[in-house]
Write a protein that holds these residues in place. Structure first.
Motif, PDB file in Angstrom:
ATOM      1  N   GLN A   1       0.814  -1.214   0.000  1.00 13.62           N
ATOM      2  CA  GLN A   1       0.000   0.000   0.000  1.00 13.62           C
ATOM      3  C   GLN A   1       0.854   1.273   0.000  1.00 13.62           C
ATOM      4  N   GLY A   2       1.982   1.227   0.742  1.00 16.55           N
ATOM      5  CA  GLY A   2       2.846   2.404   0.809  1.00 16.55           C
ATOM      6  C   GLY A   2       3.374   2.774  -0.560  1.00 16.55           C
ATOM      7  N   ARG A   3       3.794   1.754  -1.299  1.00 18.91           N
ATOM      8  CA  ARG A   3       4.301   2.009  -2.636  1.00 18.91           C
ATOM      9  C   ARG A   3       3.193   2.602  -3.513  1.00 18.91           C
ATOM     10  N   PHE A   4       1.994   2.100  -3.321  1.00 20.95           N
ATOM     11  CA  PHE A   4       0.861   2.590  -4.112  1.00 20.95           C
ATOM     12  C   PHE A   4       0.643   4.080  -3.863  1.00 20.95           C
ATOM     13  N   PHE A   5       0.639   4.463  -2.584  1.00 23.88           N
ATOM     14  CA  PHE A   5       0.506   5.892  -2.250  1.00 23.88           C
ATOM     15  C   PHE A   5       1.608   6.695  -2.926  1.00 23.88           C
ATOM     16  N   SER A   6       2.813   6.138  -2.876  1.00 25.52           N
ATOM     17  CA  SER A   6       3.969   6.817  -3.449  1.00 25.52           C
ATOM     18  C   SER A   6       3.741   7.105  -4.930  1.00 25.52           C
ATOM     19  N   PHE A   7       3.331   6.075  -5.656  1.00 25.89           N
ATOM     20  CA  PHE A   7       3.077   6.238  -7.096  1.00 25.89           C
ATOM     21  C   PHE A   7       1.988   7.280  -7.323  1.00 25.89           C
ATOM     22  N   LEU A   8       0.917   7.202  -6.516  1.00 26.27           N
ATOM     23  CA  LEU A   8      -0.202   8.138  -6.696  1.00 26.27           C
ATOM     24  C   LEU A   8       0.283   9.577  -6.523  1.00 26.27           C
ATOM     25  N   PHE A   9       1.102   9.786  -5.495  1.00 22.06           N
ATOM     26  CA  PHE A   9       1.583  11.151  -5.250  1.00 22.06           C
ATOM     27  C   PHE A   9       2.507  11.614  -6.367  1.00 22.06           C
ATOM     28  N   MET A  10       3.360  10.704  -6.833  1.00 25.75           N
ATOM     29  CA  MET A  10       4.246  11.093  -7.933  1.00 25.75           C
ATOM     30  C   MET A  10       3.411  11.504  -9.137  1.00 25.75           C
ATOM     31  N   PHE A  11       2.339  10.750  -9.378  1.00 27.38           N
ATOM     32  CA  PHE A  11       1.476  11.106 -10.493  1.00 27.38           C
ATOM     33  C   PHE A  11       0.859  12.486 -10.259  1.00 27.38           C
ATOM     34  N   MET A  12       0.380  12.703  -9.031  1.00 23.89           N
ATOM     35  CA  MET A  12      -0.292  13.973  -8.725  1.00 23.89           C
ATOM     36  C   MET A  12       0.651  15.146  -9.009  1.00 23.89           C
ATOM     37  N   GLY A  13       1.909  15.011  -8.545  1.00 27.59           N
ATOM     38  CA  GLY A  13       2.876  16.077  -8.779  1.00 27.59           C
ATOM     39  C   GLY A  13       3.134  16.288 -10.259  1.00 27.59           C
ATOM     40  N   SER A  14       3.276  15.171 -10.997  1.00 29.91           N
ATOM     41  CA  SER A  14       3.537  15.288 -12.434  1.00 29.91           C
ATOM     42  C   SER A  14       2.378  16.001 -13.119  1.00 29.91           C
ATOM     43  N   MET A  15       1.182  15.628 -12.713  1.00 27.33           N
ATOM     44  CA  MET A  15       0.002  16.194 -13.369  1.00 27.33           C
ATOM     45  C   MET A  15      -0.113  17.692 -13.075  1.00 27.33           C
ATOM     46  N   LEU A  16       0.182  18.064 -11.811  1.00 26.69           N
ATOM     47  CA  LEU A  16       0.161  19.494 -11.475  1.00 26.69           C
ATOM     48  C   LEU A  16       1.202  20.239 -12.296  1.00 26.69           C
ATOM     49  N   GLY A  17       2.404  19.637 -12.396  1.00 31.00           N
ATOM     50  CA  GLY A  17       3.459  20.269 -13.174  1.00 31.00           C
ATOM     51  C   GLY A  17       3.059  20.429 -14.627  1.00 31.00           C
ATOM     52  N   LEU A  18       2.306  19.456 -15.123  1.00 32.38           N
ATOM     53  CA  LEU A  18       1.866  19.507 -16.520  1.00 32.38           C
ATOM     54  C   LEU A  18       0.878  20.659 -16.741  1.00 32.38           C
ATOM     55  N   VAL A  19      -0.172  20.695 -15.931  1.00 29.34           N
ATOM     56  CA  VAL A  19      -1.222  21.682 -16.218  1.00 29.34           C
ATOM     57  C   VAL A  19      -0.785  23.094 -15.858  1.00 29.34           C
ATOM     58  N   LEU A  20       0.217  23.211 -14.964  1.00 33.75           N
ATOM     59  CA  LEU A  20       0.679  24.554 -14.622  1.00 33.75           C
ATOM     60  C   LEU A  20       1.905  24.941 -15.437  1.00 33.75           C
ATOM     61  N   GLY A  21       2.432  23.985 -16.209  1.00 32.89           N
ATOM     62  CA  GLY A  21       3.705  24.200 -16.894  1.00 32.89           C
ATOM     63  C   GLY A  21       3.665  25.402 -17.822  1.00 32.89           C
ATOM     64  N   ASN A  22       4.659  26.236 -17.682  1.00 31.60           N
ATOM     65  CA  ASN A  22       4.759  27.419 -18.530  1.00 31.60           C
ATOM     66  C   ASN A  22       5.854  27.204 -19.563  1.00 31.60           C
ATOM     67  N   ASN A  23       6.956  26.631 -19.111  1.00 32.99           N
ATOM     68  CA  ASN A  23       8.054  26.340 -20.009  1.00 32.99           C
ATOM     69  C   ASN A  23       7.728  25.072 -20.800  1.00 32.99           C
ATOM     70  N   LEU A  24       7.862  25.144 -22.131  1.00 35.49           N
ATOM     71  CA  LEU A  24       7.433  24.004 -22.946  1.00 35.49           C
ATOM     72  C   LEU A  24       8.200  22.735 -22.596  1.00 35.49           C
ATOM     73  N   ILE A  25       9.503  22.867 -22.315  1.00 35.95           N
ATOM     74  CA  ILE A  25      10.297  21.668 -22.056  1.00 35.95           C
ATOM     75  C   ILE A  25       9.925  21.069 -20.704  1.00 35.95           C
ATOM     76  N   SER A  26       9.746  21.917 -19.687  1.00 27.71           N
ATOM     77  CA  SER A  26       9.370  21.338 -18.392  1.00 27.71           C
ATOM     78  C   SER A  26       7.951  20.775 -18.470  1.00 27.71           C
ATOM     79  N   LEU A  27       7.102  21.404 -19.267  1.00 29.36           N
ATOM     80  CA  LEU A  27       5.759  20.849 -19.471  1.00 29.36           C
ATOM     81  C   LEU A  27       5.869  19.456 -20.070  1.00 29.36           C
ATOM     82  N   PHE A  28       6.762  19.324 -21.069  1.00 26.22           N
ATOM     83  CA  PHE A  28       6.928  18.019 -21.704  1.00 26.22           C
ATOM     84  C   PHE A  28       7.454  16.991 -20.707  1.00 26.22           C
ATOM     85  N   ILE A  29       8.392  17.401 -19.857  1.00 32.50           N
ATOM     86  CA  ILE A  29       8.950  16.449 -18.886  1.00 32.50           C
ATOM     87  C   ILE A  29       7.845  15.935 -17.956  1.00 32.50           C
TER      88      ILE A  29
END
Lengths: 139, 796
Positions: free
Chosen positions: B113-141
């Motif tokens: 379960q701990g690993r699952f939470f970890s993955f979920l949070f990593m996804f959440m951060g990535s998704m926030l970075g995506l929708v807020l991304g201003n720089n095209l390259i960081s958005l792509f990352i």
């Protein structure tokens, strides 16, 4: 090749070669020598010892698996690049520290540790290839 | 209006989930599933942070914050907060909060379960970075990070082959699209010279005016369509249902799959409105909508039904975005919000049913209303919103989108008909999901069903009630959430007015009535419909999912054939090929460009220098006439020593020293190899083969000689050697320049080289060991999912 003379002399010869290799390694910064050459000499020492007295005794003598020595060398070299980061300089900027020990001035430096890393990498990698080839029957 | 600069808090809000991902496994070890309560605080705080932006953004303001990442390439970690990104950030963090809670209940007692939470949070951060991304390259990352975390989450249950296949499929499809997107971004950067989204958006025609508009359009579409599962890339999404339900609810309905739609909406001011845009997007969106709903009706698995309607909803969103009509875009934004809420809730309901009743096949479920009353109410509320009935946000969305499509002159009619049919089928699914498991006679289920714990029903209840609440305060919702988002889409501040109840009897209302009527008729016929679609699909017998397998098998087969061609397994072939290529590389350019060196003058050597050259020459002759290989090897050593002597004479003691050692060791090791490998003592090649290899050898030798001559005939540029000679003592405290270069001036090169030495050593060791095993022919791999042992080498 396992003649009596060779078998008797080989351990002493190897020990001398290893000693010489360390000498070559340490003088490298100012005179001809350095980690790479030193490593090659030490690897030859291991090879000679192996031919004369068998691979098993070499493995006993160096305690660690030669590939482990090699990996540690790489780790040490990479580590030697890090101290500069704490002084907000670029990775691998050399740092020098003069230590006075028993009236002798010893220049400790990150390039020295880097060179020791190179030495270990070469000893380990070449040594393990030579030893593996010398082993007639693998496990 | 130019965006205002804000402090770094928002940047930290994007990074916070990654920090949570690190601590999640430890918290889970200490508090078991109750860690969810603690962990949910993180997204809740992020949600609160972004609610602070709602008010200023609704006034037409926007914000940026940035930190330098790789400034020499113009890559920054920067965020751009406007209406669109605020809406998405609120959805991601808001729904994320409840998903974390839900995951706490759903995977209660799971060892990972701990690993699952970890993955979920990593996804959440990535998704926030995506929708807020201003720089095209960081958005792509961040875009690619969402693909990778999605891969991890789909393959969470990695012991099952189906999970692994689905995870790989999702990664290949969305990752492949990601590469197209990267190419598109690079084209944008090179065509406009801008890398920040906010700068691009301030001059909307900047891309449309370039000659690269068409390739940019299709490459960006490649990224968006694969991510948002548009036909014909839709197949990975239903397969992704192999993931645990919290993942399906979060990634594959509410957030990640909307990344493609987000991108299209974000790029709408830059790419939209052209004829290409209003043709391609509605076409693919419309087809996806119909295909999705039709395939959804066919399913009996709750999760799969919902998954296909997600595909359909994404199609609807793309179709609406493709119209470039302001009212239709407003409908798209509303529907996006509504869909995230009701689909997230319905997925969680499906998961709860599966969790508590032991099955999610609707033909095996029934009469759960008394056993699971709270879940039932949540399911009903969400399904009513999905069906587009008042007084829910789904209803408002449908009214507005009908208004938008009906009013579009060019393609209004076909789009509207598509939307009506799609929505009617959506109503059918909504009814099937909400009514079938709960109403009717009680059916015996694998597990004795009862209400789930609060962790399980908190999410669905809250999300579905929000869907109702946002509709009841329609005016405020429009003003604070929908209006600002629409402003981002059309590229200028736009005010809108939303009403819960239609103000007059108009076309959209009538279309709604038609939709509801059609939906009810179809629902009564659902079993017959299901059978019909099933038999049609069986008749076709091929789909993109099968196509994916064929594609992968084709790639594997092709690479296997190429490998067999190049990797014959014969050392001789490798060596000859390598030397032929070397020879061509050094010989051909000289002849082609006519830059062959002039014939050198006969040098004035001393007698001992001639002596050394003579030794080298005799070494060469000895190699050629040697009877046995061992003699040849030793003779080759003679040449090497001669070269070492030359180095020595020209004042390069380090080189000479090394050359001596290398020669000695090479001879020793080659001799060991000879004795070890049981090769025949003499060379078996005679006649033609010997002449052939001789030609190759002479060619390479000639080429290298010519190259060296050409180099030495160039004027010597002494800048580097002067620098080293001047500074080796003063900067690097060393008198041996060679060593100083190796360990200090160019130490980074050396670090790379010794890494190669280590790896080479490992490879040689592995080869020596493999040799001791009986030879096994390399088998052709059958499928990707079952790698044969031959591929992995299977070394003891």
């Amino acid at each position: 090749m396992r003649t009596i003379i060779f078998r008797t002399i080989a351990p002493y010869l190897s020990a001398l070669m290893v000693l010489f290799s360390i000498f070559v390694l340490l003088r490298g910064h100012n005179e001809p020598g350095g980690g790479f050459i030193g490593g090659l000499i030490a690897a030859s020492a291991l090879a000679i010892f192996g031919i004369a007295c068998g691979v098993a005794s070499v493995r006993r003598a160096i305690v660690f698996h030669p590939m482990g020595v090699s990996g540690f060398g790489l780790f040490l070299s990479a580590l030697a690049g890090l101290p500069s980061i704490f002084k907000a300089q670029a990775f691998m900027t050399s740092q020098w520290l003069d230590v006075h020990l028993f009236g002798v001035e010893i220049a400790l430096s990150t390039p020295l540790f880097f060179d020791i890393g190179v030495y270990l990498v070469v000893v380990g990698a070449i040594g393990s290839i030579a030893l593996a080839l010398e082993e007639r029957e693998v496990d | 209006m130019t965006p205002a600069l804000i402090d770094d808090t928002t940047l930290y809000a994007v990074l916070a989930p990654f920090a949570a991902a690190v601590v999640a496994p430890f918290l889970t070890r200490w508090f078991k599933h109750n860690a969810a309560w603690l962990l949910a605080i993180v997204p809740a705080l992020i949600f609160l942070h972004f609610t602070g932006f709602v008010e200023p953004v609704s006034k037409g303001e926007s914000f940026v914050a940035a930190k330098a990442w790789a400034p020499s390439y113009g890559v920054n970690f920067s965020v751009y907060v406007d209406g669109l990104s605020t809406l998405f950030a609120l959805l991601i963090s808001g729904i994320g909060t409840f998903i974390i809670l839900y995951a706490g209940g759903y995977l209660k007692g799971h060892p990972q379960q701990g690993r699952f939470f970890s993955f979920l949070f990593m996804f959440m951060g990535s998704m926030l970075g995506l929708v807020l991304g201003n720089n095209l390259i960081s958005l792509f990352i961040f875009w690619e990070l969402t693909s990778i975390t999605s891969f991890l989450l789909i393959g969470f249950d990695h012991l099952r082959a189906a999970s692994r296949r689905a995870a790989l499929q999702a990664l290949v499809v969305t990752g492949g699209g990601g590469l197209a997107l990267l190419a598109g971004f690079i084209l944008i950067i090179s065509a406009t010279g801008e890398i920040e989204m906010s700068v691009l958006l301030s001059s909307p025609d900047i891309i449309k005016d370039t000659a690269l508009y068409v390739p940019i359009f299709f490459l960006v579409l490649g990224g968006a369509f694969t991510k948002s599962a548009q036909f014909p890339f839709h197949f990975w999404l239903p397969n992704a249902m192999e993931a645990p339900t919290p993942v399906s609810a979060y990634l594959h309905s509410a957030t990640m799959v909307k990344a493609g739609v987000y991108l299209l909406m974000r790029m709408h001011p830059l790419l939209g409105g052209t004829e290409l845009w209003t043709t391609v997007l509605p076409l693919f969106g419309g087809v996806t909508l119909l295909v999705g709903t039709i395939l959804a009706v066919r399913q009996t698995d709750l999760k799969l039904m919902l998954a296909y309607t997600t595909v359909a909803s994404l199609g609807l969103l793309v179709m609406l975005t493709g119209t470039s009509q302001e009212k239709a875009l407003e409908g798209a934004v509303l529907y996006l919000l509504a869909h995230s809420l009701f689909k997230g809730a319905l997925f969680m309901v499906a998961g709860t049913i599966d969790h508590e009743a032991g099955t999610r096949d609707i033909t095996k479920l029934g009469g759960l209303r008394s056993a699971m009353p709270i879940t039932f109410v949540a399911a009903c509320l969400a399904a009513l919103s999905m069906a587009g009935l008042p007084p829910f946000i789904g209803f408002i969305a449908k009214e507005v989108l009908y208004y938008g499509t009906w009013g579009w002159l060019e393609l209004g009619l076909p789009i509207t008909v598509t939307a009506v049919v799609g929505n009617a089928l959506m109503l059918v699914i909504a009814a099937a999901v909400a009514i079938k498991p709960f109403l009717g006679p009680k059916v015996e289920t694998p597990k004795h069903a009862h209400e789930g714990p609060v962790l399980l029903f908190a999410g669905p209840v809250f999300l579905s009630v929000t869907g109702l609440g946002l509709a009841l305060i329609a005016h405020t919702t429009g003003e604070l959430l929908i209006g600002p988002t629409l402003s981002s889409l059309v590229g200028q501040t736009t005010e809108i007015e939303l009403h819960l109840w239609p103000t007059s009897i108009n076309a959209p209302l009538l279309l709604s009535l038609v939709t509801i009527g059609l939906g009810i008729v179809l629902f009564t016929q659902i079993d017959r419909l299901r059978g019909l679609i099933g038999s049609i699909l069986t008749a076709i017998g091929w789909g993109p999912d099968k196509g994916f397998d064929q594609f992968v098998a084709g790639i594997v087969g092709l690479s296997w054939r190429i490998t067999r061609l190049l990797q014959s397994g014969k050392m001789q072939t490798y060596m000859i090929l390598t030397f032929i290529f070397t020879g061509v590389a050094v010989l051909v350019p000289g002849f082609l460009t006519g830059s062959l060196p002039a014939m050198p003058k006969m040098p004035d050597y001393r007698f001992y220098e001639w002596g050394i050259l003579l030794i080298a020459f005799f070494g060469l002759i000895a190699v050629l006439v040697a009877n046995t290989r061992l003699t040849a090897i030793v003779s080759l050593g003679i040449q090497g020593f001669a070269v070492a002597l030359i180095f020595m004479m020209f004042g390069a003691p380090d080189l000479s020293f090394t050359q001596f050692m290398v020669e000695t060791l090479s001879v020793v090791i080659l001799a060991l190899v000879m004795t070890r490998l049981n090769l025949s003592p003499s060379d078996h090649r005679h006649g033609l083969a010997a002449i052939g290899t001789g030609i190759v050898a002479i060619g390479v030798g000639l080429g290298l000689t010519l190259t060296l001559l050409a180099i030495t005939q160039q004027p010597f540029d002494s800048r580097l050697s002067d620098f080293f000679a001047q500074f080796s003592r003063s900067i690097a405290h060393g008198r041996n320049i060679v060593n100083v270069i190796i360990v200090d001036f160019r130490g980074f090169d050396t670090l790379g080289e010794i890494a190669v030495v280590v790896l080479a050593g490992l490879c040689v060791l592995a080869l020596i060991r493999v040799r001791t095993k009986p030879e096994k022919p390399i088998e052709k791999p059958e499928t990707v999912s079952q790698p044969t042992s031959a591929q992995t080498g299977e070394v003891r």
